[in-house]
Design a protein around this motif. Sequence first.
Motif, mmCIF file in Angstrom:
data_model
loop_
_atom_site.group_PDB
_atom_site.id
_atom_site.type_symbol
_atom_site.label_atom_id
_atom_site.label_comp_id
_atom_site.label_asym_id
_atom_site.label_seq_id
_atom_site.Cartn_x
_atom_site.Cartn_y
_atom_site.Cartn_z
ATOM 1 N N LEU A 167 5.935 10.507 8.041
ATOM 2 C CA LEU A 167 4.971 10.027 7.047
ATOM 3 C C LEU A 167 3.539 10.175 7.545
ATOM 4 N N VAL A 168 2.655 10.590 6.644
ATOM 5 C CA VAL A 168 1.253 10.819 7.024
ATOM 6 C C VAL A 168 0.408 9.571 6.854
ATOM 7 N N MET A 169 0.973 8.516 6.257
ATOM 8 C CA MET A 169 0.222 7.288 6.088
ATOM 9 C C MET A 169 0.666 6.241 7.105
ATOM 10 N N GLU A 170 -0.169 5.222 7.300
ATOM 11 C CA GLU A 170 0.116 4.144 8.260
ATOM 12 C C GLU A 170 0.240 2.816 7.515
ATOM 13 N N PRO A 171 0.969 1.851 8.114
ATOM 14 C CA PRO A 171 1.150 0.558 7.438
ATOM 15 C C PRO A 171 -0.175 -0.124 7.070
ATOM 16 N N ASP A 172 -1.177 0.006 7.933
ATOM 17 C CA ASP A 172 -2.456 -0.653 7.671
ATOM 18 C C ASP A 172 -3.508 0.338 7.183
ATOM 19 N N GLY B 14 0.816 -1.212 0.000
ATOM 20 C CA GLY B 14 0.000 0.000 0.000
ATOM 21 C C GLY B 14 0.843 1.252 0.000
ATOM 22 N N PRO B 15 0.233 2.424 0.244
ATOM 23 C CA PRO B 15 0.964 3.691 0.233
ATOM 24 C C PRO B 15 2.121 3.738 1.219
ATOM 25 N N TYR B 16 1.933 3.186 2.436
ATOM 26 C CA TYR B 16 3.012 3.247 3.417
ATOM 27 C C TYR B 16 4.216 2.434 2.947
ATOM 28 N N HIS B 17 3.968 1.213 2.508
ATOM 29 C CA HIS B 17 5.064 0.375 2.025
ATOM 30 C C HIS B 17 5.761 1.029 0.833
ATOM 31 N N THR B 18 4.974 1.581 -0.089
ATOM 32 C CA THR B 18 5.551 2.240 -1.262
ATOM 33 C C THR B 18 6.426 3.412 -0.850
ATOM 34 N N SER C 70 -5.271 4.230 -0.804
ATOM 35 C CA SER C 70 -5.492 5.474 -1.538
ATOM 36 C C SER C 70 -4.618 6.533 -0.884
ATOM 37 N N PHE C 71 -4.441 7.669 -1.581
ATOM 38 C CA PHE C 71 -3.605 8.725 -1.010
ATOM 39 C C PHE C 71 -4.076 10.063 -1.559
#
Length: 430
Positions: free
Chosen positions: A334-339, A282-286, A343-344
Amino acid sequence: MVPDLPSPSRRGLLAGAGLALAGATVGVGATEPTALPDPVTDRASKWLPDPTDHRWHPPVSEAHARDAVDRLAAEVERGRDLWDELDTDERFTGDGGWLEDAREYLEEGRYREATFYATGGMGFAAEDVGFALARLDRPEADPEQLAERGTAIRERADRILDGIDDYPVAEPGRDLGWYHEIERRIRLVRLDAHEPDPDRDRGYDADEIASIHAGNRLAVLRVRDAEHYREQIEELLGDDGEPWADRIERLDTRFREAIDEFPDRGELREEIESIEDDHGPGPYHTARWKLSMWCYDTDYLVADWDEDLGLVNAVEAGQALAQRRAHDRAVDALVMEPDGPRSFDSGHVIREKRAAMRRFRRVVGDSPPPLLSILTARAGEDIDVAEVGFAGSYQRPLWRDRVDAYCYALIARMKLKEYPQIFERFLARE
């Protein structure tokens, strides 16, 4: 009684922001970026201000530029004459269109650009000359003769290096920039100039001879650049100048020791792969993958033949240390979380790019010292490409492109927090 005003609809925001963005990015400045629709903020990411081209380059004299352009013109003319003798259907490439641009810049008094285009054109023209020399079995195409020529060019470069090995400095932020550019040209000379292969006694085909001849021709232009820069810094210094070599060597050692305290590339990749195993790509991993590539995959370790390029190596080690520190800062921010969702919101790109530009203006400004401009050059480029659909290339799913742009802006801002400390280390009179 005043009625409650309805909250703005997504369609209304789109229309209003579109009108504002038509002239600039007023709508983005007045509205929280993540409240706007992605198509608006995608487009706005291209309209936000980017850094000016702050990268310092040593000035070039008219005589130096004219000589480079004349050398290219002579190589093109020689190529045409040789090509007329060939029985071939292959097209004569010549200068690839660079000579005309080089001449225009020369007449406009833009001597650095003229030299740049003359060098670019030489790569094309000299290949055609080398190819023709090989096909016509001329003595200049003999590999041994080409190797002797390459060796002479390398020795010429080494003499330049010997002349600056103490790095005499009056103004470190200025003078170290000059020495860096001299050493950078010498590195290119070593890459371009031909040397014999001691392990293989073999023949060379026409394409290989073409490449070897072109490399030697390019190396001559680059060694001339290094000589020109050395003359200018010597004139700037006059009788002033305090040796900086010991400081640079100590800095390089300390930077590398500090880098050794960070995890190596393999350990970092294992951590990121475990995130994908647990949560998917997902976004976090990317984001983690991109940040690791940009901060750890630029290898600052140098080959044996470049060990004597002390300043270039110290600068690259300093940049590598700053990048690793910036990587950790960026991961924490980072503003995203692993889970999190798959979408972003590209509003995050807008917010981060604006923050990066504010820091760029504070750290770099409009006229940075040469060495600072060299250290921060990549951070400026990162902000410049922090656009959704940079160069018209959109990824699918589109959130990947938005994550890319966000990470470019984020890592630029974090590197710009680290570079001032690295720069000050180079200036310190220990």
